[in-house]
Design an enzyme around this catalytic site. Structure first.
Site, short mmCIF file in Angstrom:
data_model
loop_
_atom_site.label_atom_id
_atom_site.label_comp_id
_atom_site.label_asym_id
_atom_site.label_seq_id
_atom_site.Cartn_x
_atom_site.Cartn_y
_atom_site.Cartn_z
N LYS A 70 24.44 38.33 55.28
CA LYS A 70 25.17 39.27 53.89
C LYS A 70 26.30 37.64 53.85
CE LYS A 70 27.75 42.91 52.27
NZ LYS A 70 28.30 43.59 52.29
N ASP A 80 29.83 54.53 49.22
CA ASP A 80 29.38 54.23 48.05
C ASP A 80 28.14 54.18 48.43
OD1 ASP A 80 29.26 52.48 46.09
OD2 ASP A 80 28.81 50.08 46.80
#
Length: 943
Positions: A672, A777
């Site tokens: 990432k 989230d």
């Protein structure tokens, strides 16, 4: 295996029916009328059904009807029918209403046929009728209320039909009734208190009827009751204490409900005849009564999936005990209680699965358990130590499961004495050393699971003696050497062969082609070399083939074009070369990974290759063409780009790896890379590192390392390195275009498993560490699925670590969690409060989304304001209108169990996504309830 209570219930009903039938059929009527009515009624009965097996061939007027098959007339008045018995006759059709004209009829037995339509109201005319046995048919509609007009009814069995509506209160007026069976129907409403008037009743079976409400207190008046079977309903409240004072009770079966309260501590004294006590899959709590050790007749004790806290009583005096099930409870105790069971000489099944607070060393006395023991399941506990060498004494064992404990040491050689064993599961422990060659003595083995241990050395060739193996998993160990041809040549393996994440070397044996029925083959992440054997083309049932992370060379064999059922193929991270074969586009592949090899030439544009999300071609520098989305150079420019290759400059970004974690070719990774230009990116990087630094859970995406460096333009470069998950995000599985045939093939049970995995992860974040972690989230794109469809929660960029707190408390933060629109709890929009209940809200929305396949921002429910309101309305109307169409297809085949499952799951989603934080569930309760729903869903197929 069928539920013993189901078998017991049917057996009791059958025996009772035969007894009553014999008595009633011999009874001589005191009056007589014309026999012409009986003849006409019988002929009408015959004319309305299809006789598939010729059962009614003798029903013709050349023979007197009293001699017809299944017809019995009275002794005194021989021309009047008193009994009809046509069990298992292959009869299909409605039941003629003319049956109500046979006024002398005392017994009618039609079980195990295919009668359909409503039960005729005319049956109420039969005032002499004492026995109705209609079980295992397809009768529909309501139970006739006017059955109460049959005052002599002693036996009524309507089990396993399609009857609907409430149980008529009028049944309570049948004062002579001794046996009542209405189970396995689509009934509704509560158990009518009027059943308490049936004081002659000794058998009451209402299992799997969708009944709601509490168990009526009036049932405590049934002082002759012997068998009480109320399992697989939605009953709530407590078990009336008076039931435990009915000394005649032999069987209490109330499993799979929502019952609460505790078991009276005197149960073993007040119920001296108790044989079957099954209360699993409820919400019962408190201690397990020690007086159960006094119930000397007890044969089955089922306490699974409740909130019993223990300790487990010493039950050594129960010499008749055959089954003990205490799985899924927070029992805090020492496993040494097993020592008391050595006196239970008839014990056949012992299951203490998923008791995370149960600890202690595995006692050596386990080797002295009953020689009749067939099932021993002690998994997912804190039990440690070694497997006693005397385990070989349990010669009758067919199933031994000790997975996910803290067991260690070598497997004792004596385990090979268990020659009757069909399933051996020792996975997820700390076993080491080589496998004993004595495993080859278990020639009846169907399932062998030894994954996630520290086994080493070569595989014993004696495994080739296990010629009944269906599933073999030896993954994630330290096995080395060559893969024995005899093992991969076991043609019996049809489910899966998994040897991944070991250190096997050499070539893939050509004997692999003997696995003609295997569905899943995983040899990934080893050190296998040379060519892919063309003999793999013989594995015609293969659906998933994983060979990634090896040293394989050469081209993809053209013979693999024969694998027409292949759905997933992963050949990534090898040294394969040559062109990408065009036949791959012709297969039914949904997932293809060819990345990081040396493939050359043009990429096909048809079939799977039209779907960018279904293929991975990264790291193959000499590929060209393909669909535009791949951004590959045109094939005509390949030559010129090769000429200019000397001018290209490689930039190496150093990766800091703690512990030497990433060995070359061993661990697939996902990187990432953070866009540091975006505001808050650096804080997100820090938050994710802090949140994942000290936490470990099987359903949390594992952070392997971080990378901080400078890119080729001199800018800061930061990235996070995670474990790679082959099946991508849940978002893709829910929303990718179904026409591309790449995703959206999630079954109900897969969705349930994903929901449970995510719930486990959140429960751990909220309660499993010294600090409380709020994810912040939660959404489908942040949930990743591995090749086994196990779910992992990832992306902790908005996570907050707050100090230790009680589950219902909140903690303030100077920076509010932003999250994603549709998933953010309402209170986050008005304050900076950070709480676990915010995560619960997001989880509730996610749960609704998984089963409805609707995003929380979907336009389709604007009039309902939100997904929460949309589902709330459907729960009170028709929930099946809003579920994912793919679930609807399953629903058409499994109507009852799927609708029940959907109502239960969506109710949890609604409870989690309520506006006020204090009204939401905790993740601990969510985990418990979802496990219960799953077990209920699976159990619906067992009886």
């Amino acid at each position: 295996m069928a539920n013993p209570i189901c078998i017991l219930s049917l057996f009791i009903f059958s025996c009772l029916a035969l007894f009553i039938f014999s008595c009633l059929a011999l009874f001589t009527p005191t009056a007589c009328s014309s026999n012409e009515t009986d003849l006409i009624s019988l002929l009408s009965f015959k004319n309305t059904v299809h006789d598939l097996e010729g059962t009614l061939n003798s029903w013709n007027e050349t023979v007197h009807f009293c001699s017809w098959t299944g017809v019995r007339c009275g002794r005194k008045h021989r021309d009047r029918v008193v009994a009809i018995s046509l069990s298992s006759g292959g009869l299909v059709g409605p039941l003629s209403p003319h049956i109500g004209n046979m006024s002398f009829l005392r017994s009618i037995i039609l079980r195990n046929n295919s009668f359909y339509g409503e039960i005729p109201q005319e049956i109420s005319r039969l005032r002499r009728l004492g026995l109705i046995e209609f079980s295992n048919n397809s009768f529909s509609g309501a139970i006739p209320r006017n059955l109460s007009q049959c005052p002599n009814l002693v036996y009524l069995n309507l089990i396993d039909n399609l009857l609907s509506g409430p149980i008529p209160v009028e049944i309570g007026s049948l004062y002579k009734l001794q046996a009542l069976g209405l189970g396995d129907n689509d009934l509704s409403g509560p158990i009518p208190p009027s059943l308490g008037n049936l004081t002659s009743l000794f058998l009451l079976s209402l299992r799997f009827c969708r009944l709601i409400g509490e168990i009526p207190e009036s049932l405590t008046q049934l002082h002759s009751l012997t068998y009480l079977i109320l399992s697989l309903n939605n009953l709530t409240g407590t078990i009336p204490s008076g039931l435990f004072n009915i000394s005649t009770l032999n069987t209490i079966e109330v499993s799979y409900n929502q019952l609460q309260g505790s078991i009276p501590y005197t149960i073993g004294i007040t119920l001296p005849n108790l044989k079957f006590f099954q209360v699993g899959f409820n919400k019962l709590s408190g201690a397990i009564p020690t007086s159960l050790s006094n119930a000397s007749s007890l044969e089955q004790l089922q306490l699974t999936d409740n909130v019993f806290t223990g300790p487990i009583p010493w039950l050594g005096r129960l010499s008749h005990l055959r089954g003990l099930y205490i799985a899924y409870n927070p029992i805090k105790d020492d496993i040494n209680f097993i020592s008391s069971l050595t006196n239970c000489t008839n014990l056949q099944k012992l299951n203490i699965y998923e008791n995370p607070l149960l600890g202690g060393s595995l006692p050596w006395s386990i080797a002295n358990l009953s020689i009749h023991l067939v099932d021993l399941v002690t998994s997912r506990t804190q039990v440690y130590g070694k497997i006693p060498s005397g385990i070989g004494n349990l010669l009758g064992l067919t199933r031994l499961e000790l997975f996910d404990n803290n067991l260690e040491g070598p497997i004792p050689f004596d385990i090979g004495k268990l020659s009757s064993l069909q399933e051996l599961n020792l996975g997820a422990n700390r076993f080491w050393n080589m496998l004993p060659s004595s495993l080859g003595n278990m020639t009846l083995l169907n399932y062998l699971y030894l994954q996630e241990n520290n086994f080493s050395g070569n595989l014993p060739q004696s495994l080739s003696n296990c010629t009944n193996l269906l599933d073999l998993d030896l993954s994630r160990n330290n096995f080395s050497g060559l893969i024995p041809p005899e093992v991969v040549g076991l043609s019996s393996i049809s489910i899966s062969l998994n040897l991944s994440f070991n250190a096997f070397t050499g070539t893939i044996p050509i004997e692999i082609g003997s696995l003609t029925n295997v569905e899943n083959l995983d040899l990934s992440n080893n050190r296998l070399s040379a060519l892919i054997p063309s003999s793999l083309s013989n594995c015609l049932s293969l659906q998933r083939l994983s060979l990634e992370g090896n040293l394989l060379q050469g081209e993809i064999p053209s013979d693999l074009s024969d694998l027409r059922g292949l759905v997933e193929l992963d050949l990534s991270r090898n040294n394969l070369s040559g062109p990408i074969p065009s036949f791959l586009a012709e297969l039914r592949l949904q997932k293809l990974n060819l990345s990081y090899n040396r493939f050359q030439g043009e990429v096909p544009r048809t079939g799977l290759f039209r779907n960018m999300t279904a293929i991975s071609l990264d790291g193959n520098k000499e590929l060209c063409g393909g669909i535009p989305e791949l951004n590959l150079p045109p094939c005509s420019l390949i030559t010129s780009s090769k000429k200019n290759s000397s001018s290209l400059r490689k930039v190496w970004i150093p990766v800091v790896v703690s512990g030497g974690i990433l060995e070359d070719g061993q661990t697939p990774i996902a990187v990432k890379v953070l866009n540091l230009v975006i505001k808050g990116a650096f804080k997100s990087f820090i938050a994710e590192c802090n949140a994942l630094r000290d936490i470990r859970h099987r359903n949390l995406l594992k952070l392997l390392s971080v990378c901080e460096s400078i890119d080729f333009q001199g800018n800061d470069f930061k990235s996070l390195i995670y474990e790679f998950k082959a099946n991508g995000s849940l978002d893709k599985w829910l929303y990718d275009d179904a026409e591309q045939d790449g995703f959206r093939h999630l079954s109900v049970i897969q969705r349930l498993d994903i929901a449970i995995d995510v719930a486990h992860a959140l429960e751990y974040l909220h309660f499993g560490t010294d600090s409380t972690i709020v994810h912040g989230d939660l959404k489908p794109s942040n949930i990743l699925l591995d090749h086994n469809m196990i779910a992992y929660v990832g992306d902790f960029g908005l996570a907050k670590i707050v100090s230790s707190m009680a589950p219902a408390q909140e903690s303030s933060s100077s920076i509010g969690i932003r999250g994603t629109v549709g998933y953010v709890a309402p209170e986050y929009g008005t304050s900076n409060l950070v709480s676990t209940q915010g995560d619960v809200y997001s989880y509730g929305i996610l749960l609704l989304e998984i089963f409805t396949n609707r995003r929380p921002t979907d336009d389709s429910f604007k009039e309902y304001v939100s997904l929460h309101s949309f589902v709330c309305t459907a729960l009170s109307d028709d929930v099946m209108k809003i579920i994912d169409p793919l679930i609807q297809e399953e629903h058409d085949k499994n109507f009852n169990k799927i609708k029940d499952c959907m109502v239960s799951v969506l109710s949890i989603g609604v409870a989690c996504s309520k506006d006020l934080p204090r009204d939401r569930m905790s993740m601990t309760n969510v985990v418990h309830e979802l496990h219960k729903i799953k077990n209920r869903y699976l159990a619906a197929d067992r009886c």
